[in-house]
Design an enzyme around this catalytic site. Structure first.
Site, PDB file in Angstrom:
ATOM      1  N   THR A 134       0.825  -1.198   0.000  1.00 60.40           N
ATOM      2  CA  THR A 134       0.000   0.000   0.000  1.00 60.40           C
ATOM      3  C   THR A 134       0.862   1.252   0.000  1.00 60.40           C
ATOM      4  O   THR A 134       2.085   1.171  -0.039  1.00 60.40           O
ATOM      5  CB  THR A 134      -0.926  -0.008   1.234  1.00 60.40           C
ATOM      6  OG1 THR A 134      -1.820   1.082   1.163  1.00 60.40           O
ATOM      7  CG2 THR A 134      -0.128   0.102   2.510  1.00 60.40           C
ATOM      8  N   VAL A 135       0.236   2.439   0.047  1.00 62.10           N
ATOM      9  CA  VAL A 135       0.948   3.674   0.351  1.00 62.10           C
ATOM     10  C   VAL A 135       0.265   4.353   1.535  1.00 62.10           C
ATOM     11  O   VAL A 135      -0.953   4.269   1.708  1.00 62.10           O
ATOM     12  CB  VAL A 135       1.007   4.672  -0.830  1.00 62.10           C
ATOM     13  CG1 VAL A 135       1.743   4.072  -2.008  1.00 62.10           C
ATOM     14  CG2 VAL A 135      -0.366   5.164  -1.236  1.00 62.10           C
TER      15      VAL A 135
END
Length: 528
Positions: free
Chosen positions: A350-351
């Site tokens: 993810t970020v």
């Protein structure tokens, strides 16, 4: 404080505003938004939309979003659940009749309705000053004019080459010239730019209805999906209150289920029973206790946590300090606790973005397409890379996280917020799939138990006890690895490091912000 004799990163300091992201270009975009009068939320959305173009393995408009927002760092914390649902036709019997016993991660069945775009609009409506028409411009320019591939992104692209070769439309969109790009290459995505322009002009309606939605549904149904236009049109973002626990006189806040932030809170409830300061920060004892807390918390999560409409136990009961007592009392320093093996359905990436503006509005923001490059399904004409978040479901009748019609899967992405007496102290998050609860716990205890600053806390070597094996970064000393093996841990090395992290600490007395960003990614903290 770091020693300047050795390589490393300094903490970043500012008075007005700060952002920390996994890519310098996104951090710069966020700062530019705030300099132009935007809020922390405006900055987070602009940075996230840009990351969806320039960090395509981790995030994008085909994914989901969760956020915690605290106005002026002192107001009521609001939790946003921008996760999507399974198709209305996704009955467990349909899968069992076809002898599908787990969701194939690169199939249409792994694609839940993307929730990010609607979440961005809802959060902006509540806390922003600027609209999507302005905030999507950096992403549109990057997709249309091109962006330069960064080092960590090239590393991930190369590692996912075989997956992309076998995906749907991925060779066309994500393997220019038939091979993964290397650091320094320039990539353009004109179809994605056109889709972003439509969203900038007409808002979420351009994504969930009309030609873009029709293209996504056509793509998914063409490879066996159960999705309909109604599934996309019916999507909404849920606005809730956070859940929390206290650790070292600080309140730690997470989004409620179907987010898994509860896992991290249970880990803190377990570790507060032990005096971690008795042990060195990188020691057999500290890593052993963290692993045992994780094993207990992850087991509780896998047994009980799901879409809240389908949970059979309430969150308050799980967060009660005595809930895990029967396991805590059995933890030994010289052996591994005998627990059932926990095998979550997925371990994605993810970020994470944290932003605090000059008015001290706090935004802890996370956006993901689940596994690296999601489902490896790109919509036929609109360039949208679709998540595989529905891979988080179980196909197990009676389990609270069993796939079902219009149901949200148990997630992995968790933004965190720490307060003291109701006032924001730190906004932070740690990326990395199933590592996130352990990572957040590791970073927070590095600070509160071992006195690390935000950057030192993020830099510290990491480990994840996952599916019966302790995955340890190369930074964990050989003596610690051997010590863990002696007390019964099976250990292994990692190809890629564990996750990434960002954090911003507020010093209210000095009126300053201190930020850190993970060297495991390409990004930075940036303030002014």
């Amino acid at each position: 404080m770091r020693s300047f004799h050795f390589p490393g990163r300094s903490t970043v300091h500012a008075q007005n505003a700060m952002v920390a992201t996994s890519h310098p270009q996104a951090a710069l975009a966020a700062v530019e938004v705030m300099r132009a009068g935007g809020t922390a939320v405006d900055a987070a959305v602009a940075a996230c939309a840009l990351l969806g173009v320039i960090e395509p393995q981790s995030t994008g408009i085909g994914g989901d979003c969760f956020a915690l927002v605290q106005p002026k760092g002192e107001g009521k914390i609001v939790a946003y659940n921008g996760s999507g649902r399974a198709p209305a036709a996704a009955n467990v019997e349909w899968y069992l009749e076809r002898k599908i016993h787990s969701v194939p991660l690169t199939s249409a069945h792994a694609v839940s309705v993307p929730g990010a775009v609607d979440a961005w609009e809802r959060i902006l409506r509540d806390h922003g000053r600027l609209g999507l028409d302005r905030l999507l411009q950096p992403a549109i320019r990057a997709a249309e004019e091109g962006y330069v591939v960064a080092s960590r992104i090239a590393f991930d692209w190369k590692n996912q080459f075989e997956k992309l070769k076998g995906g749907t439309n991925t060779e066309r969109y994500l393997l220019p010239g038939g091979k993964p790009p290397v650091a320094g290459d320039v990539i353009r995505q004109p179809e994605l730019a056109q889709t972003l322009r439509a969203i900038a002009k007409d808002g979420p309606a351009a994504f969930y209805r009309g030609p873009v939605a029709e293209d996504m549904v056509e793509t998914l149904r063409g490879i066996g999906g159960l999705h309909t236009l109604e599934d996309f049109a019916d999507h909404t973002t849920e606005v809730t209150s956070p859940i929390g626990t206290m650790y070292k006189d600080l309140d730690v806040w997470q989004c409620p289920p179907n987010g898994p932030g509860l896992t991290m809170l249970v880990m803190l409830n377990i570790l507060e029973r032990f005096d971690l300061k008795k042990f060195a920060p990188v020691s057999v004892e500290r890593f052993h206790l963290e692993a045992e807390a994780a094993r207990i918390a992850y087991m509780i999560r896998e047994q009980h946590v799901a879409d809240p409409a389908h949970m059979t136990i309430d969150v308050a009961s799980i967060l009660a300090k005595e809930f895990a007592d029967e396991y805590i009392n059995k933890i030994s320093m010289d052996r591994v606790l005998d627990l059932p093996n926990v095998a979550p359905p997925m371990n994605p990436d993810t970020v994470y973005i944290t932003v605090i503006d000059r008015d001290r509005n706090v935004c802890s923001f996370i956006n993901s397409i689940a596994h690296s490059f999601g489902s490896a399904i790109v919509s036929n004409r609109t360039g949208v890379l679709l998540q595989n978040r529905a891979g988080g479901f179980r196909i197990q009748p009676g389990h609270p996280n069993c796939i079902g019609p219009s149901k949200r899967p148990l997630h992995t992405i968790i933004p965190a917020l720490v307060t003291r007496n109701g006032r924001a102290q730190m906004s932070y998050g740690v990326m990395g799939g199933q590592y996130q609860p352990t990572g957040q716990t590791h970073v927070l205890t590095n600070m509160l138990d071992y006195g690390c600053d935000v950057q030192e806390a993020i830099d510290m070597p990491r480990g994840l006890h996952y599916e019966g094996v302790y995955q340890l970064e190369d930074g964990v000393p050989a003596a610690v690895v051997e010590g863990l093996q002696k007390i019964g841990h099976k250990t292994t090395k990692l190809v890629a490091p564990l996750g990434g992290g960002q954090a911003i600490w507020i010093d209210w007395d000095k009126g300053t912000l201190t930020g850190g960003s993970d060297p495991r990614k390409d990004g930075c903290a940036l303030g002014y």
